[in-house]
Design an enzyme around this catalytic site. Structure first.
Site, PDB file in Angstrom:
ATOM      1  N   HIS A 265       0.839  -1.210   0.000  1.00 32.50           N
ATOM      2  CA  HIS A 265       0.000   0.000   0.000  1.00 32.50           C
ATOM      3  C   HIS A 265       0.875   1.261   0.000  1.00 32.50           C
ATOM      4  CE1 HIS A 265      -3.740   2.247   1.122  1.00 32.50           C
ATOM      5  NE2 HIS A 265      -2.863   3.071   1.659  1.00 32.50           N
ATOM      6  N   GLU A 266       1.794   1.321   0.945  1.00 29.03           N
ATOM      7  CA  GLU A 266       2.641   2.523   1.050  1.00 29.03           C
ATOM      8  C   GLU A 266       3.569   2.651  -0.158  1.00 29.03           C
ATOM      9  OE1 GLU A 266       1.674   4.648   3.045  1.00 29.03           O
ATOM     10  OE2 GLU A 266       0.464   3.380   4.355  1.00 29.03           O
ATOM     11  N   HIS A 269       1.670   4.488  -2.797  1.00 29.38           N
ATOM     12  CA  HIS A 269       1.721   5.941  -2.556  1.00 29.38           C
ATOM     13  C   HIS A 269       3.084   6.499  -2.957  1.00 29.38           C
ATOM     14  CE1 HIS A 269      -1.994   6.822  -0.421  1.00 29.38           C
ATOM     15  NE2 HIS A 269      -1.795   5.898   0.488  1.00 29.38           N
ATOM     16  N   GLU A 295      -4.728   7.747  -3.016  1.00 32.43           N
ATOM     17  CA  GLU A 295      -5.222   6.482  -2.484  1.00 32.43           C
ATOM     18  C   GLU A 295      -5.464   5.482  -3.613  1.00 32.43           C
ATOM     19  OE1 GLU A 295      -4.909   6.220   0.618  1.00 32.43           O
ATOM     20  OE2 GLU A 295      -5.939   4.370   1.080  1.00 32.43           O
TER      21      GLU A 295
HETATM   22 ZN    ZN Z   1      -3.227   5.167   1.893  1.00 35.82          ZN
END
Ligand code: ZN
Length: 501
Positions: A265-266, A269, A295
């Protein structure tokens, strides 16, 4: 480059350097700083924040901006100077509307509300938090009035996180999402036992998790030469410029799988920030354009790539090499089902990809009622329970597991929650468009290779930084404004297969 514009850029670089220094201090606070360092750090951040605010609202910046606007009057709309001037003008005019009295009062209200929230959550005591939340709601209403809006008050709050998007637009796409996915969740609810995820609920050695997380970040294209993986309680990513974008995760023996997915997830980003065009670095355009688009990049890597069968067919051998005992006898298909188990639950941050959006729709609906003055804070816990029952078929017994679970409202951050689900919707729309524009992307993803998809994202999303508003970026990349349909198609196909619906 023209002279006036160059002068403005120089000033923007200075402001950026101060802001990124604040980010470095913040990252250090979450990772290495000893607990006794907190008071000193708070003072350092407050000092730098005051300097940044003063620089970015100064008359001098206003003069430089006006001169550069005059000089660049004929610049092409898509060019970097035109985009830069649009963005700086908007932020400058907005920030100048807020008096220093308001800024000070707002940090006092949110500071007190944050502390009250943490305590009331611990004690399951909504009543002691209620006056603080009432103050935070009034603050947000006042903020909206100062900023101004065309249709409804909530628009002003939403636009702080998703520039240009109207509440009515979100209501429209969420209505489709709700009518299409609530029945899907209810159908899965009849067959919850069809997926067994016990293999994930074991102790996984932390040293092996660390190695696997590093491997996972690299596997999706995160650049460690311009990055770093740190360890924290609440995972986040932070950018100090395109050549230093850091990610973090949380390690605990029982959290092997969540540490890996937090890293994916990170990394999503972070790759957005690492991919911003070089000429936008050290400027206000050198970052992701909105919370929702940001996101979308994290969820795309975490879910569309990281929770796909293709990805694990390629990387499962590496996973079992790190956890031979825990995964002995498990097949990649069983693992893939386990990591995609759907489970209606009470806590947003623990929710799966599908039920997560219900938690967001609930907050979006309640926030609008609070901001419009249709719902009193005192009636919020009951309204929460009723909506949980309607959307997920479960209701919390305590407020700690209900209305008190998130920090956002104590920060007066209304209008932020919808961006999580917007991210899910954008991510599906981006993947669908990428597959349509380049047929080899689908075949690659089925083999676990996201290289070509990443190149598509880089070209259509990452490199632009904040040059375009989210709606414009989405339309340029996918040929259409935001719609819920690609996400609905994606979850129907995926969960239809997993749960034999
Ligand atoms: Zn996030």
């Amino acid at each position: 480059m023209s002279q006036k514009y160059a002068q403005l850029l120089e000033k923007l670089h200075t402001i950026n350097d101060v802001e990124k220094s604040i980010a470095v201090l913040g990252w250090d606070r979450e990772t290495y700083m000893p607990i006794e360092g907190n008071a000193g750090r708070t003072a350092q951040v407050a000092t730098l924040s005051a300097i940044a605010h003063e620089l970015s609202t100064s008359d001098e910046l206003g003069d430089l901006l006006a001169a550069a606007e005059q000089e660049q009057a004929g610049a092409d709309y898509d060019s970097t100077p035109a985009s830069m001037l649009r963005s700086v003008r908007r932020t400058y005019d907005e920030q100048r509307r807020f008096s220093s009295e308001f800024v000070k009062r707002s940090s006092a209200i949110t500071g007190a509300a944050g502390a009250a929230w943490a305590k009331s959550r611990q004690d399951n005591d909504f009543a002691s938090y209620q006056p603080h939340l009432e103050a935070a709601v009034s603050l947000a209403q006042e903020f909206a009035e100062i900023l101004g809006y065309e249709d409804e008050k909530y628009d002003a709050l939403l636009s702080q996180h998703e520039r240009g998007l109207k509440t009515a637009d979100v209501r429209r796409v969420f209505a489709t999402l709700k009518s299409e996915t609530v029945p899907l969740v209810m159908a899965i609810g009849e067959k919850l036992d069809a997926v067994d995820d016990r293999m994930l609920k074991q102790d996984f050695p932390i040293e092996a998790q660390r190695a696997m997380c590093h491997y996972a970040a690299e596997s999706v294209g995160y650049d460690f030469k311009r990055g770093h993986l740190g360890e924290v309680h609440h995972p986040f990513s932070t950018s100090f410029g395109r050549n230093d974008v850091r990610i973090t995760t949380r390690f605990a023996p029982e959290f092997a799988v969540s540490s890996i997915f937090a890293v994916l997830h990170e990394a999503g980003h972070a790759m957005y920030e690492q991919g911003v065009a070089e000429d936008l670095d050290r400027t206000p355009l050198g970052r992701g354009t909105s919370s929702g688009i940001h996101e979308s990049q994290s969820r795309l890597i975490e879910n569309q790539v990281g929770r796909s069968l293709g990805y694990w067919q390629l990387h499962f051998p590496e996973l079992t090499r790190h956890f031979p005992k825990q995964l002995a006898g498990a097949s990649v298909e069983q693992f893939h089902r386990a990591i995609n188990k759907v489970q209606p639950s009470l806590i947003r941050v623990e929710a799966d990809e599908l039920t997560y959006n219900m938690h967001i729709m609930l907050r979006f609906e309640l926030e609008q009622s609070l901001i419009n003055g249709e719902l009193r804070v005192a009636d919020l816990p009951e309204a929460w329970r009723a909506k949980m029952q309607e959307l997920l078929g479960v209701a919390p017994k305590t407020d700690t597991e209900g209305v008190l679970q998130d920090v956002h409202w104590s920060q007066a951050a209304f209008g932020y929650f919808p961006t999580y689900t917007l991210g899910n919707l954008y991510s599906a729309q981006f993947v669908a468009a990428a597959k349509q524009q380049d047929s080899s992307i689908e075949a690659d993803l089925a083999k676990g290779d996201s290289t070509r998809l990443l190149a598509w994202l880089h070209k259509n999303v990452h490199q632009h930084g904040s040059k375009f508003d989210p709606a414009a970026l989405c339309e340029r990349a996918t040929g259409s404004t935001l719609t819920a349909q690609p996400f609905v198609d994606y979850v129907r196909e995926k969960y239809g297969a997993i749960y034999s619906l």
